[in-house]
Design an enzyme around this catalytic site. Structure first.
Site, PDB file in Angstrom:
ATOM      1  N   CYS A 139      -5.439 -63.664  -1.841  1.00 41.48           N
ATOM      2  CA  CYS A 139      -5.959 -63.487  -3.362  1.00 41.48           C
ATOM      3  C   CYS A 139      -6.897 -63.142  -3.028  1.00 41.48           C
ATOM      4  CB  CYS A 139      -5.653 -64.242  -4.514  1.00 41.48           C
ATOM      5  SG  CYS A 139      -3.600 -63.989  -4.776  1.00 41.48           S
ATOM      6  N   CYS A 459      -8.226 -69.370  -5.747  1.00 42.77           N
ATOM      7  CA  CYS A 459      -6.681 -69.880  -4.563  1.00 42.77           C
ATOM      8  C   CYS A 459      -6.432 -68.810  -4.416  1.00 42.77           C
ATOM      9  CB  CYS A 459      -6.045 -70.855  -5.346  1.00 42.77           C
ATOM     10  SG  CYS A 459      -5.184 -70.381  -6.955  1.00 42.77           S
TER      11      CYS A 459
END
Lengths: 475, 691
Positions: A139, A459
């Protein structure tokens, strides 16, 4: 043949379930700065460092983020990336020949265009003399694209780099099983009919069951949603708290959309379809409606549901990054400086989604700032439970002492400065493209609200994380 | 129980959750000392009936009770859990469920034999009760033994273990409320196979067939030496065929009977011994072993490396050739990969474990080693050579451990610069399967060195006995006279198959001839010659020539494909090696009719073993009889139902064993002369190894 197809379909999980599991996979957060009260004094006037080039974002754009399976579903990833690049060219009027280099982040690769940056650049009409590469870091892939650009410029290799990200979750590579692939490859090497027949005789029906792209951490075999549910439980975060946070995200996103604050969006005329100009995943609902949903991962008593998770999204983003000198020489008025950044990583099982907790104090210390210097926080929202767990972790002395090697907690985040224009839960989360959205939202919020420093954090799968300071460009 | 009565009496309370405040353990079974205190079977039966009564109250509770299980849920713990209306377990490796009573020679006496078949079906219940195996939480869920799983949590704002228990409790409370409100039903959906099985079990004829098959299997495997399994089958059968009142009565009576058997006393003794041998009585070593080095990547060396890396120890594996090293690395990989196939670890964990192993041909990084275990060829001069090489490169605190089955450690240490750091660590093959580790200390070995070796062995998951140095230490020394007798018996014309069936019939898990093949005939020859020289006539009997001729013909046992039997890859049947006939013929001895009945043959083998074991205690090689029993059962396969040589003497009376020895002494001579300590025990009947 019919039977083969039936068999294949039987082996596919129902779309909705599968989609949800997918959406949980990568996660990133960013934070932005908000208008600072006039009385507030900053620890530092600016983060410029002696003997280092200042690096600026001239501007950045994204095509609208859409729910997977909607208007972008028939396109390929490089089509989205190309649209973002064209939008950026249009917005900034940067001459193509000035661009030294192009970097894109992506997570689930389309095998035909594994270097999607190059295919998109060629398609967007950039010179075939402009090199391009693609990075992947779950991500935080486009965060990696941006910081790679920062590195290339800071070291004096280039002056003008385009960084972006793209993800098309409407289509993902579903492979033949390893056994089937092996047989197909062996067949192509077989020379005689006898060899071919003997290979074919080894065929079994289960060879046809397809292999889906990883929906789970490779190292732990745990899906991200499952990990998020455990994380929420570890920090004792209730279902209601999670639903409330998700509702906040959707409500703020709706407000920002209605007020026209999401100015990084460029409209995209989808071939054969209408022109898309708005994100379509923003759906403020009610707590009662949300409470009706069943848990998606830990059944039947978990707390993470479709409503408090980010959804599978298609989208792309792109930014024009330059050395300050070059930007000024070309007559640009940049939006923001890209300042200190860090990458962190931790246990991919039990701390999979705690990247922001680790990245935040590290990047603040590196920049010589404190939490109160930050005007805008822009964090990636993978799950409500994940965001709230990070809040609690940062506000816990116990966690700081036992897991972060710190004497005291990082501190509580001021919610009024946090993701004020919505986040990944509501705007959507095309894995590879979210990082650029976070940075541009931080930059735009700083300008709108009059703040100086923004903190972006996210994250990512693999237990990694990223944090970066964005400093608004003085008017 | 008082709390439970309060719960039932209080109208405000609508449901309850049973949870243990002790982390890592729900209830790990009843206190076996309580059972040991029972003097008669009636007393033991009463213990069982008390348990049955309490659990019956739980089962009949109108307010739903949820058992929240984290950690071991064994024996009485499981019987408690299955009396509740609902079970929720933590899905971690520490949470195991099972009824291990059979391993202690008894049966689940608090309703287990009656409730378990109803809960998981007759076949699965038999499997659990007859094997005593531990069942992990996820498997238990599939079987219907637990209703819900709770995932273990990571760190939050308090320690993970603490929060996981809290979470388990929260979830259990949620379900308890749901059950009270009738929003949740304790019934679960059964799979197709399960439905079919339970349907089939309703047909009396099918049930009879199941009982019959299970009984036959048990008889075949236990050879009638273990009474518990058959009584378990009986108790289950009575409950199903004659109703639960009869079932509970049968269960408690059989429980009482079993508790008084020699077998259960032997097995419980082993259990106690095992607990004892899992502790480090030498204290915490000054320096924990963090970097281990193993010399020699053969079967033993690689095995030692495997059990070390498996526990997260960084291990250097050194060999002299690339081929030898590669074989060893492959052995470690295969061992770990087999665990993946059994789903004990994931392939990712396997890779991460395997990366703790560093294969090399030189002494690189040995300067960081905290302990070196050598597993090179059993030859004193080679051992001396590697010891000197190793000491030249290792730090002063480094322990040098020798893995040898018979070479005296004192002799190996003779060339050492640091004899206080030299110790023996005798592993058993295959290292990853055999639980025993025999540690050998010399007079110069320091206590800290011993502590260090024991600590490492415990980390490797071993059951450890610590013995004094001497030819053959303890285990090999007991094995040698027994093997010598085995050879004599073979020379007297008893075939290997017959011998194997006689020894397994006595309770040895592996027949004596097969054991020789497994150990390796060349190794056996080595040991027989070395110890024969050291101990003289007492170790005589069979002619070592038989082993020599086998080695000369290449009949080394399983490793060479031929020994007493012929071994074929992939085939489990073994046929006699007909080429042995000429060897047997050339060394034939006349059988002595007065000592050649089947029973005589069994006792000739066993009494020599027992006599030598007692002598080891007499001479101080062994520190305690517990270690002697554990070493014999876990390392050499001494019949577990006898509890080890010392327990055997206690339970079957020293006098009877001395009588046997005297009888054979009269026929064969000094090899059967009972040792003084054994005579002492025979002369004063109140004297026991275990008080």
């Amino acid at each position: 043949m019919t039977s083969i197809l039936t068999y294949t379909f039987k082996n596919l999980p129902s779309t909705s379930k599968w989609a949800l599991r997918f959406c949980v996979r990568p996660l990133s957060c960013s934070s932005q700065l908000r208008a600072a009260p006039a009385v507030q004094t900053k620890s530092k006037k600016t983060l410029a460092k002696p003997n280092l080039r200042n690096i600026v974002v001239v501007d950045g754009v994204r095509i609208p983020f859409l729910l997977s399976g909607t208007s972008y579903k028939d396109l390929m990833p490089h089509d989205l990336a190309r649209a973002a690049l064209l939008g950026l060219l249009h917005r900034t009027n940067v001459p193509k020949e000035v661009v030294d280099y192009i970097i894109f982040g992506t997570v689930i690769q389309e095998v035909k265009t594994s270097n999607v940056a190059r295919e998109a650049a060629l398609g967007a009409g950039f010179s075939d003399k402009t090199p391009a590469h693609t990075v992947t870091m779950a991500c935080i892939s486009s965060n990696q694209a941006m910081t790679t650009a920062v590195g290339l410029i800071a070291s004096g290799q280039y002056d003008v780099v385009l960084a972006g990200g793209v993800e098309l979750m409407s289509d993902v590579p579903i492979r033949h099983s390893r056994k089937m692939r092996k047989m197909m490859l062996d067949l192509s090497r077989a020379k005689t009919l006898g060899q071919r027949l003997s290979l074919l005789s080894k065929f079994r029906l289960n060879f046809l069951s397809p292999e889906l792209p990883a929906v789970a951490e490779f190292s732990t075999s745990e899906t991200m949603g499952h990990s998020a549910d455990r994380l929420a439980a570890a920090f004792a975060i209730s279902r209601l708290e999670q639903d409330e946070y998700a509702l906040r995200s959707h409500s703020l996103a709706k407000k920002a959309q209605d007020e026209g604050l999401l100015s990084d969006i460029v409209p995209f005329k989808v071939p054969g379809k209408e022109t898309v100009s708005k994100d379509n995943g923003i759906r403020p609902s009610s707590l009662e409606q949300m409470a009706k949903l069943k848990p998606a991962f830990i059944k039947p008593y978990g707390t993470v549901t479709a409503a408090n998770s980010s959804f599978l999204t298609d989208g792309a983003s792109a930014m024009l990054i330059m050395s300050e000198d070059k930007a000024l020489a070309m007559g640009y008025k940049p939006k923001a400086y890209l300042r200190d950044f860090v990458y962190v990583s931790q246990d991919p099982k039990d701390q999979l989604l705690l990247g922001p907790t680790y990245a935040t104090p590290k990047v603040l210390e590196k920049a010589g700032l404190t939490m109160s210097d930050i005007d805008v926080f822009e964090f990636h929202e993978a799950f409500s439970g994940q965001i709230l767990a990070n809040f609690k972790a940062m506000d816990s002395d116990w966690f700081a002492q036992n897991y972060m090697g710190r004497k005291t907690k990082v501190g509580a985040l001021p919610l009024e400065k946090f993701n004020a224009w919505g986040g990944s839960l509501s705007l959507g989360h095309p894995f590879g493209a979210t990082g650029c959205r976070l940075v541009m939202t931080a930059a735009n919020r700083l300008r709108k609200e009059g703040g100086q420093f923004g903190l972006v954090a996210a994250c990512a799968a693999g237990g990694q994380g990223h944090g970066m300071i964005v400093e608004t460009y003085p008017k | 129980m008082e709390v439970m009565n309060e719960i039932w009496a209080n109208d405000q309370i609508r449901s309850a959750v049973l949870i243990s405040s002790k982390p890592g353990c729900f209830v790990a079974g009843a206190d076996i000392n309580m059972l040991a205190a029972c003097k008669t079977s009636q007393e033991a039966t009463r213990v069982s009936q008390d348990g049955q009564r309490i659990f019956e109250k739980l089962e009949k509770s109108t307010k739903p009770i949820v058992a929240a299980i984290s950690g071991s849920c064994l024996g009485g713990g499981l019987e408690l859990a299955i009396s509740c209306q609902y079970r929720i377990a933590t899905k971690d490796r520490k949470t195991v469920l099972g009824v291990p009573e059979v391993l202690l020679g008894i049966l689940p006496g608090a309703g287990g034999t009656q409730r378990l078949p109803k809960m998981v079906g007759i076949p699965a219940a038999f499997d659990m009760m007859l094997t005593g195996r531990n069942i992990r939480a996820d498997r238990a869920k599939k079987m219907g033994l637990v209703d819900q799983l709770v995932e273990p949590l990571g760190p939050g704002v308090k320690p993970p273990e603490e929060r996981t228990i809290e979470y388990l409790e929260e979830v259990a409370v949620m379900f308890a409320k749901g059950l009270a409100d009738k929003k949740i039903t304790p019934k679960r959906d059964k799979g197709l196979v399960e439905k079919l099985t339970s349907y089939a079990m309703r047909i009396p004829f099918v049930r009879q067939q199941v009982y019959k098959t299970v009984e036959e299997k048990v008889r075949k495997q236990t050879k009638g030496l273990y009474p518990a399994p058959l009584k378990i089958i009986d108790a289950v059968k009575t409950g199903i065929e004659q109703g639960s009142d009869a079932g509970y009565l049968a269960e408690s009576q059989k429980f009482g009977e079993l508790a008084m058997t020699k077998e259960s006393k032997a097995l419980m003794g082993l259990y106690h011994g095992q607990v004892l041998c899992k502790k480090n009585k030498f204290g915490t070593p000054q320096k924990e072993v963090k970097q281990l080095a193993v010399l020699g990547a053969g079967l033993m060396g690689a095995g030692i490396a495997q059990v070390s890396v498996d526990k997260g120890l960084k291990t250097l594996l050194k060999d002299t050739t690339v081929a030898g090293l590669g074989r060893g690395q492959q052995q470690v990989f295969k061992g770990l990969n087999d665990k993946v196939k059994k789903k004990a670890v994931t392939s990712f964990e396997r890779d991460s474990i395997f990366s703790n192993l560093i294969g090399q041909l030189d002494y690189k990084d040995f300067e960081k080693a905290d302990m070196v275990i050598e597993a090179v060829f059993e030859d004193l001069s080679i051992k001396h050579k590697v010891l000197k090489e190793v000491e030249a490169v290792t730090p002063d605190h480094c322990v040098f451990a020798s893995n040898t089955s018979a070479l005296p450690i004192k002799e190996i240490a003779a060339v050492s610069k640091r004899p206080e750091k030299v110790i023996g660590m005798h592993y058993f093959s295959p290292v990853d399967k055999m639980q025993l580790l025999e540690i050998i200390t010399t007079e110069t070995t320091t206590r800290d060195t011993t502590a260090s070796a024991v600590a490492l062995g415990l980390k490797q998951g071993k059951v450890i006995i610590v013995v004094k140095d001497g030819p053959g230490f303890y285990t090999t020394r007991c094995l040698a006279p027994m093997m010598s007798e085995v050879i004599r018996i073979l020379q007297e014309g008893v075939g290997p198959k017959k011998l194997d069936s006689l020894t397994t019939g006595f309770g040895f898990p592996v027949g004596a001839a097969t054991l020789a093949d497994e150990v390796g005939v060349d190794v056996a020859q080595h040991v027989a010659e070395d110890l024969g020289k050291a101990f003289g006539e007492r170790f005589g009997g069979g002619n070592v020539e038989l082993l020599k001729q086998m080695v000369a013909k290449g009949f080394l046992g399983r490793k060479s494909g031929k020994g007493f039997y012929i071994y074929q890859e992939g085939s489990k049947d073994k046929n006699l090696n007909s080429d042995m006939d000429s060897i047997f013929a050339s060394l034939k001895l006349p059988a002595k009719p007065e000592a050649s009945s089947d029973e005589d043959i069994q006792y000739r083998v066993v009494t020599r073993f027992v006599n030598e074991a007692v002598l080891c205690l007499q001479e101080g090689i062994l520190a305690t009889p517990e270690e002697g029993d554990i070493g014999a059962v876990f390392g050499l396969g001494f019949p577990p139902c006898l509890g080890g040589p010392f327990r055997f003497v206690d339970l079957y009376s020293a006098q009877k064993i001395v009588d046997r020895l005297r009888k054979y002494e009269a026929v064969y001579g000094k090899q059967f002369t009972p040792c003084q300590l054994l005579l002492d025990h025979a002369n004063s009947p109140g004297k026991k190894f275990y008080q």
